[in-house]
Design an enzyme around this catalytic site. Structure first.
Site, PDB file in Angstrom:
ATOM      1  N   PRO A  31       1.024  -1.195  -0.231  1.00 15.50           N
ATOM      2  CA  PRO A  31       0.108  -0.090  -0.023  1.00 15.50           C
ATOM      3  C   PRO A  31       0.921   1.218   0.061  1.00 15.50           C
ATOM      4  CG  PRO A  31       0.141  -0.962   2.246  1.00 15.50           C
ATOM      5  CD  PRO A  31       0.990  -1.700   1.406  1.00 15.50           C
TER       6      PRO A  31
ATOM      7  N   ARG B 154      -0.902   4.949  -1.323  1.00 16.43           N
ATOM      8  CA  ARG B 154      -1.825   5.621  -1.341  1.00 16.43           C
ATOM      9  C   ARG B 154      -2.600   5.398   0.178  1.00 16.43           C
ATOM     10  NH1 ARG B 154      -4.519   7.454  -5.704  1.00 16.43           N
ATOM     11  NH2 ARG B 154      -3.555   5.684  -6.626  1.00 16.43           N
TER      12      ARG B 154
ATOM     13  N   CYS C 159      -0.272  28.518 -16.405  1.00 18.53           N
ATOM     14  CA  CYS C 159      -0.906  29.211 -17.919  1.00 18.53           C
ATOM     15  C   CYS C 159      -1.349  27.969 -18.456  1.00 18.53           C
ATOM     16  CB  CYS C 159       0.313  29.742 -18.620  1.00 18.53           C
ATOM     17  SG  CYS C 159       1.123  30.951 -17.661  1.00 18.53           S
TER      18      CYS C 159
HETATM   19  C1  LIG Z   1       2.098   2.242  -7.277  1.00 18.80           C
HETATM   20  C2  LIG Z   1       2.430   0.707  -6.887  1.00 18.80           C
HETATM   21  C3  LIG Z   1       2.104   0.553  -5.624  1.00 18.80           C
HETATM   22  C4  LIG Z   1       1.287   1.402  -4.713  1.00 18.80           C
HETATM   23  O1  LIG Z   1      -0.089   1.485  -5.387  1.00 18.80           O
HETATM   24  P1  LIG Z   1      -0.957   2.499  -4.165  1.00 18.80           P
HETATM   25  O2  LIG Z   1      -2.135   2.919  -5.239  1.00 18.80           O
HETATM   26  O3  LIG Z   1      -0.339   3.858  -3.951  1.00 18.80           O
HETATM   27  O4  LIG Z   1      -1.493   1.625  -3.141  1.00 18.80           O
HETATM   28  C5  LIG Z   1       2.255  -0.609  -5.331  1.00 18.80           C
HETATM   29  N1  LIG Z   1       3.022  -1.616  -5.896  1.00 18.80           N
HETATM   30  C6  LIG Z   1       3.323  -1.231  -7.055  1.00 18.80           C
HETATM   31  C7  LIG Z   1       4.271  -2.369  -7.929  1.00 18.80           C
HETATM   32  C8  LIG Z   1       3.079  -0.007  -7.705  1.00 18.80           C
HETATM   33  O5  LIG Z   1       3.523   0.109  -8.914  1.00 18.80           O
END
Ligand SMILES: *Cc1c(COP(=O)(O)O)cnc(C)c1O
Length: 463
Positions: free
Chosen positions: A321, A323, A391
């Site tokens: 995780p 986000r 802009c």
């Molecule tokens: C972007 C990504 C995540 C995290 O995604 P979230 O939406 O921020 O939880 C986890 N693993 C991989 C491989 C990613 O590319």
């Protein structure tokens, strides 16, 4: 509008529930705790506080625009993920959502592991003292220099993304006399966004090795044949801003199918599966994310069931995780500059930042909410669009939101849930100075990433 998916964000607005934002909320002063960081509250005088400090004081001390991050909330979220996945599972925080040395230290202290996907993220993690064995190194085009640095540092795992990379990593590891633990990232033909997932034909993207056509099985065959690589598992990441586990169910079914194929062909049961990240957060009151322990329970059940029916030992699970940990912990504080009512349409509210500090609205049609935070107001709701100072007419921070009709230049407004993919995707467009990130906890605020200065800009321009 149809846009291609990106691991850092969804085509989010496509799938908003109908009727979203057609009516103003009952109370414009209300702070919905789904979208605001835990210690955010509105005082009796109407001024919003975070970590016990008034936003008006924060604006005076640190300026605007600025991101304010609730450290207690960040740590609490780390702990609830770590607790939910303790024992038979591991949590890797996805550093691309937002990474700084302070964040690395918090992760370390709260017992999380960390995903990095570039030399820059790797050096930040190592510099802040994260033990290398707790790092996973991702990316679809890691340079030979990045691979060598990662292996020399002793990263716990490298996630292999292509056939070329298998050879590249094996060669570099052999040169260094290392047997490098690796996972293979596979594309399972599932793409998930918000409330829906699509389980066919989504292999048309740059990440991973497709399960289809036996390609992932062939990749496993090659990795198992190389002495300098130790295959510890299979990785799959299906999307972002996901609210239910049905996409993971299909992904786990397919990944475990591959584990079974590998067991049947090579007699080895891989010890791990990594189901990636992508768990959703509430950007507006319309979103209902699940708690980590619900997610952990659902994923364990899915994996256990699939392994039982495949006759496999249950592997260790990891999740990534980004986000879901940092997103809700921060808000962006802006000062209102100009207000432009457009008869019969809406009122444009210009703030002192914009697409340089939050590109997600322009990039993914992301939804955000916004609230007047420097005072309370009893004025009528006014349909507003919060725009930046760049802009570009697409320089929109919040597409549709209600703000009080007595809003005036000099008021402070805040956009919650900007902890993920805002500072980390910030740019210098129009030579904007990227805003600081200020951590707030227990009545104290400290800068963890300082504001850029004009000297910073000029230093890069060698004339
Ligand atoms: C972007 C990504 C995540 C995290 O995604 P979230 O939406 O921020 O939880 C986890 N693993 C991989 C491989 C990613 O590319």
């Amino acid at each position: 509008m149809s846009r291609s998916a990106h691991p850092a964000g969804p085509r989010y607005a496509d799938l908003l529930p109908e009727g979203h934002y057609t009516a103003p909320p009952a109370d414009l002063n209300h702070l919905d705790d789904k979208v605001w960081a835990r210690t955010v509250a509105r005082g009796d005088d109407g001024v919003v506080t975070v970590g016990g400090i008034e936003v008006t004081r924060l604006a005076e001390e640190f300026g605007t625009p600025a991101y304010f991050l609730d450290e207690a909330d960040f740590r609490a979220r780390c702990r609830s993920w770590a607790d939910a996945f303790s024992g038979d599972a591991d949590v890797f925080y996805a550093g691309k959502a937002f990474l700084s040395k302070a964040v690395v230290r918090w992760l370390h202290e709260e017992g999380l592991n960390l995903d990095v996907c570039s030399g820059g993220e790797l050096i930040t993690a190592l510099d802040a003292g994260m033990p290398a064995e707790r790092l996973a190194f991702h990316g679809n085009n890691k340079s030979p220099e990045e691979i060598e640095r990662a292996i020399r540092a002793g990263v716990g795992r490298i996630v292999l993304d292509s056939f070329q990379e298998i050879v590249r990593v094996a060669h570099i590891a052999r040169g260094l006399g290392v047997r490098q633990p690796v996972l293979i990232r596979v594309t399972v033909g599932v793409e998930a966004h918000t409330h829906e997932f699509i389980a066919t034909a989504h292999e048309d993207q740059k990440f991973g090795i497709p399960l289809a056509g036996g390609q992932a099985a062939e990749a496993a065959r090659r990795v198992l044949g190389l002495d300098s690589l130790e295959l510890i598992g299979i990785h799959s990441h299906i999307g972002s801003q996901i609210f239910d586990t049905s996409g993971f169910e299909v992904a786990a079914h397919r990944v475990i199918g591959l584990l079974k194929e590998i067991r049947d062909e090579h007699g080895v049961e891989l010890p791990e599966i990594d189901l990636g990240g992508g768990l959703g957060i509430a950007y507006t009151s319309a979103d209902d994310p699940r708690e980590p322990h619900h997610i952990a329970k659902a994923l364990r059940e899915i994996v256990t069931r699939e392994c039982e029916s495949a006759g496999l030992r249950v592997p260790r699970i990891s999740v990534e995780p980004g986000r879901a940990i940092v997103g809700p912990t921060a808000f962006t504080l802006y000062e209102v500059g100009t207000i432009k009512p457009l008869e019969g349409l809406r009122t444009y509210v210009s703030v002192d930042g914009g697409m340089s500090d939050n590109i997600r609205t322009a990039l993914y049609d992301a939804e955000y909410s916004v609230t007047l935070v420097s005072r309370a107001s009893d004025a009528a709701p006014m349909l507003s669009r919060v725009v930046g100072k760049h802009c570009e007419s697409g320089d929109i921070v919040v597409k549709d939101a209600f703000l009080p009709a007595d809003l005036a230049p000099g008021d402070l407004i805040a956009v919650p849930a900007t902890g993920a993919y805002c500072r980390s995707m910030a740019s210098n467009y129009n030579h904007a100075l990227r805003p600081p990130v200020v951590a707030v906890a227990d009545g104290a605020a400290r800068v963890i990433v300082r504001r850029e200065t004009e000297e910073d800009l000029l230093r890069l321009d060698v004339g």
